[in-house]
Design an enzyme around this catalytic site. Structure first.
Site, mmCIF file in Angstrom:
data_model
loop_
_atom_site.group_PDB
_atom_site.id
_atom_site.type_symbol
_atom_site.label_atom_id
_atom_site.label_comp_id
_atom_site.label_asym_id
_atom_site.label_seq_id
_atom_site.Cartn_x
_atom_site.Cartn_y
_atom_site.Cartn_z
ATOM 1 C CG ASN A 62 -0.398 -0.127 2.543
ATOM 2 O OD1 ASN A 62 0.521 -0.909 2.762
ATOM 3 N ND2 ASN A 62 -0.937 0.622 3.491
ATOM 4 C CD GLU A 64 -1.411 5.126 4.650
ATOM 5 O OE1 GLU A 64 -2.125 4.258 5.158
ATOM 6 O OE2 GLU A 64 -0.802 5.972 5.335
ATOM 7 C CB CYS A 73 -5.221 -1.252 -1.779
ATOM 8 S SG CYS A 73 -6.570 -0.346 -1.002
ATOM 9 C CD GLU A 75 -5.183 -5.965 -1.040
ATOM 10 O OE1 GLU A 75 -5.665 -6.498 -0.026
ATOM 11 O OE2 GLU A 75 -4.875 -4.745 -1.084
ATOM 12 C CB CYS A 112 -10.802 -2.529 0.473
ATOM 13 S SG CYS A 112 -10.089 -1.920 -1.080
ATOM 14 C CB CYS A 115 -8.596 -4.655 -3.495
ATOM 15 S SG CYS A 115 -7.431 -3.313 -3.158
#
Length: 160
Positions: A62, A64, A73, A75, A112, A115
């Protein structure tokens, strides 16, 4: 009115020792990616590793940003990189691990919704299931035999 019941089947592994060797190695790759995450705001690091049908492994973590919607993310980072670097190569297995810098994450952390949608698109496009293994930093590992186990009512090109 009729009722529609949707079920998912997941396998539970109690520890990394129970995983098949190929998946255990893949999860170690996810750990390494997780430790390279850039998550200074949430302090929640996630790593993903994808085993491709050509036996290459692609990882992502990930990333940010102070402007939260600008991050990505682990994934999706891994899936987009795999799609860019190895177009047309099928994705076989994905290992995902999450770790907090604030507390121990002992429960499996699932992808999530965004993803799941991205993974579903790749699975539909390659016309082959993608196995998913996900965990926290320790503890049980969950296995889904297909993205459809996590997102049974997928939205894909047939929905347009």
């Amino acid at each position: 009115m009729k009722s529609l019941k949707i079920t998912s089947h997941l396998e539970v592994y109690d520890s990394l020792d129970e995983l098949p060797r190929e998946v255990s190695v893949l999860m170690q790759e996810a750990f390494e990616a997780r430790d390279n995450a850039y998550a200074p705001y949430s302090e929640f690091n996630v790593g993903a590793a994808i085993l491709l049908e050509n036996d290459e492994v692609v990882t992502g973590s990930n990333q940010e940003n102070a402007s939260y919607p600008s991050g990505l993310c682990a994934e999706r980072t891994a899936f987009f990189y795999a799609g860019s670097k190895y177009p047309g190569v099928k994705m076989k297995k994905v290992a995902i691990s999450a770790k907090s810098l604030k507390h121990i994450v002992a429960a499996p952390i699932s992808p999530c919704g965004a993803c799941r949608q991205v993974m579903a698109e790749y699975e539909v496009n390659q016309d082959a299931a993608i196995e998913l293994y996900f965990m926290g930093e320790t503890g049980k590992i969950l296995k889904a035999k297909s993205v459809r186990d996590l997102l049974p009512l997928i939205f894909d090109r047939n929905s347009l």
